[in-house]
Design a protein around this motif. Structure first.
Motif, PDB file in Angstrom:
ATOM      1  N   SER A 146       0.824  -1.212   0.000  1.00  0.00           N
ATOM      2  CA  SER A 146       0.000   0.000   0.000  1.00  0.00           C
ATOM      3  C   SER A 146       0.858   1.262   0.000  1.00  0.00           C
ATOM      4  CB  SER A 146      -0.903   0.000   1.236  1.00  0.00           C
ATOM      5  OG  SER A 146      -1.605   1.222   1.341  1.00  0.00           O
ATOM      6  N   ASP A 148      -0.688   4.093   0.972  1.00  0.00           N
ATOM      7  CA  ASP A 148      -1.461   4.927   1.894  1.00  0.00           C
ATOM      8  C   ASP A 148      -0.704   5.051   3.219  1.00  0.00           C
ATOM      9  OD1 ASP A 148      -3.252   6.157   3.551  1.00  0.00           O
ATOM     10  OD2 ASP A 148      -4.930   4.790   3.146  1.00  0.00           O
ATOM     11  N   ARG A 151      -2.208   4.030   6.602  1.00  0.00           N
ATOM     12  CA  ARG A 151      -2.271   2.605   6.957  1.00  0.00           C
ATOM     13  C   ARG A 151      -0.845   2.057   6.934  1.00  0.00           C
ATOM     14  NH1 ARG A 151      -6.599   0.043   3.004  1.00  0.00           N
ATOM     15  NH2 ARG A 151      -6.934  -1.448   4.679  1.00  0.00           N
ATOM     16  N   LEU A 154       0.497  -1.430   6.364  1.00  0.00           N
ATOM     17  CA  LEU A 154       0.400  -2.047   5.034  1.00  0.00           C
ATOM     18  C   LEU A 154       1.480  -1.504   4.085  1.00  0.00           C
ATOM     19  CD1 LEU A 154      -3.473  -2.128   4.407  1.00  0.00           C
ATOM     20  CD2 LEU A 154      -2.010  -3.903   5.417  1.00  0.00           C
ATOM     21  N   ASN A 155       2.380  -0.644   4.605  1.00  0.00           N
ATOM     22  CA  ASN A 155       3.419  -0.027   3.771  1.00  0.00           C
ATOM     23  C   ASN A 155       4.663  -0.905   3.628  1.00  0.00           C
ATOM     24  OD1 ASN A 155       2.793   3.377   4.951  1.00  0.00           O
ATOM     25  ND2 ASN A 155       1.710   2.161   3.436  1.00  0.00           N
ATOM     26  N   ASP A 173      -2.878  -4.001  -0.385  1.00  0.00           N
ATOM     27  CA  ASP A 173      -3.232  -2.584  -0.236  1.00  0.00           C
ATOM     28  C   ASP A 173      -4.741  -2.429  -0.041  1.00  0.00           C
ATOM     29  OD1 ASP A 173      -4.257  -3.121  -2.717  1.00  0.00           O
ATOM     30  OD2 ASP A 173      -2.970  -1.723  -3.816  1.00  0.00           O
TER      31      ASP A 173
END
Length: 368
Positions: A146, A148, A151, A154-155, A173
């Motif tokens: 991801s 985002d 979040r 999720l990176n 993601d």
């Protein structure tokens, strides 16, 4: 500090640091690498406080010492010099003098004492993994990480190692998910709860593994992932947070299944998506017996469609997808045939290499 080092050795050493040093000016000191000369060895340290690298190479050290200098400046100067030995001399004001033949330059440095404290590790519990297997696992998952920042968990890619099942990597993601498992010889290590390796760290691992044929050693200690290869040590600060239960995202009962030629599907998607909405990249897949029609429609650009042959005998289905999500998956698969499983236009679909359960991709449909 005074030493002589061959140009190729210096480039090899400093080249590995170029993408690690911080290019943004949040902490100007992080554009520097720390050089330490001692016992006929030149060591380099580079960090952006998330990813850290240290390496060393043989050099003719006349006077030990250390200094921090711009990684970019040193690399670019060395790159333009002639083949052969280069002399590096630390001056009293922490400037670094670079000499070769009749060429002399000085670049501004800073005291080694001002350089951030470099991370260390104590673990001896390293396990081996084939370099190309690790690179392949990253290639098959990193595109699903991801972007985002809200979040943050999720990176990165979720990484697990288990003596029974081997190595596992997962990325999602929220719109798609990639999961790859690779077996290993029995690992003499306890199963981990799984850790989240950030995207930048994964890119640095990939660069380090490029063209490498041997095995590398890895371990997880506290909040960092450590990778060793010969004298090179890469340390990556892990992302804190709980990764979602990815197993629940994998659909279990999919009634319709198509066998698709990877290249035909990929090339058709690339052509048709040229006229898709530039932001959503929406394409419509129309599956019917023996064929799949791929179409896009954009009032501002036009429309496109193409039909390809598929091995499919189920009910007619029309389903929309972001074309980029599907092309990312197809690009990461190296087999000729792809299993494409689905239920209806609202449910997540599953893609994997034909008859290969070690790699699974899930992608959510779009309303078109």
């Amino acid at each position: 500090m005074k030493l002589e080092i061959d140009k190729r050795d210096l480039l090899s050493l400093i080249g590995k640091t170029q993408n690690i040093v911080e290019k943004r000016n949040t902490m100007p000191i992080l554009i520097n690498v720390l050089l330490e000369a001692d016992q006929n060895t030149l060591k380099v340290f580079a960090t952006d406080l998330e990813v850290s690298l240290t390496d060393q190479i043989k050099a003719q050290v006349h006077q030990p010492g250390k200094v921090a200098v711009s990684a970019k400046s040193l690399f670019e100067i060395a790159k333009e010099l002639s083949e052969g030995p280069i002399t590096l001399i630390k001056k009293e004001n922490n400037w670094l003098e670079i000499k070769q033949g009749k060429y002399t330059s000085k670049i501004v440095g800073i005291s080694a004492d001002e350089y951030p404290i470099f991370p260390t590790y104590n673990s001896q519990a390293f396990i081996k993994i084939d370099a190309q297997v690790l690179k392949e696992m990253i290639d098959k998952t990193i595109f699903s990480v991801s972007n985002d920042e809200t979040r943050y968990h999720l990176n990165g890619v979720f990484f697990e190692l288990n003596p029974a099942t081997g190595f596992k990597m997962v990325a999602t993601d929220g719109h798609r998910m990639s999961l790859v498992t690779k077996g290993s010889e029995e690992m003499k290590v306890a199963a981990t709860q799984g850790v989240i390796i950030p995207r930048k760290g994964l890119h640095e691992i990939k660069k380090l593994l490029e063209g490498m044929e041997n095995s590398v050693e890895i371990t997880i200690e506290g909040s960092q992932f450590v990778l060793k290869n010969a004298s090179t040590i890469l340390m990556i600060r892990l992302i804190e947070g709980k990764y979602p239960n990815y197993q629940q995202f994998i659909p279990q009962k999919l009634n319709q299944k198509a066998l698709v030629n990877r290249d035909a599907f990929l090339m058709s998607l690339k052509r048709v998506s040229l006229l898709a909405n530039q932001k959503s990249k929406a394409v419509l897949l129309n599956l019917s017996k023996g064929k799949m029609e791929i179409s896009s429609n954009n009032p501002e650009l036009g429309d496109a469609k193409e039909e390809i042959e598929v091995d499919y005998s189920g009910a007619d289905i029309k389903i929309g997808f972001n074309a980029r999500y599907i092309t990312d998956i197809l690009t990461s698969i190296d087999q000729d045939k792809v299993d494409f499983e689905l239920n209806d236009h609202l449910s997540p679909s599953l893609m994997r290499p034909h008859n290969d359960a070690s790699y699974t991709c899930v992608v959510m449909p779009m309303r078109i």
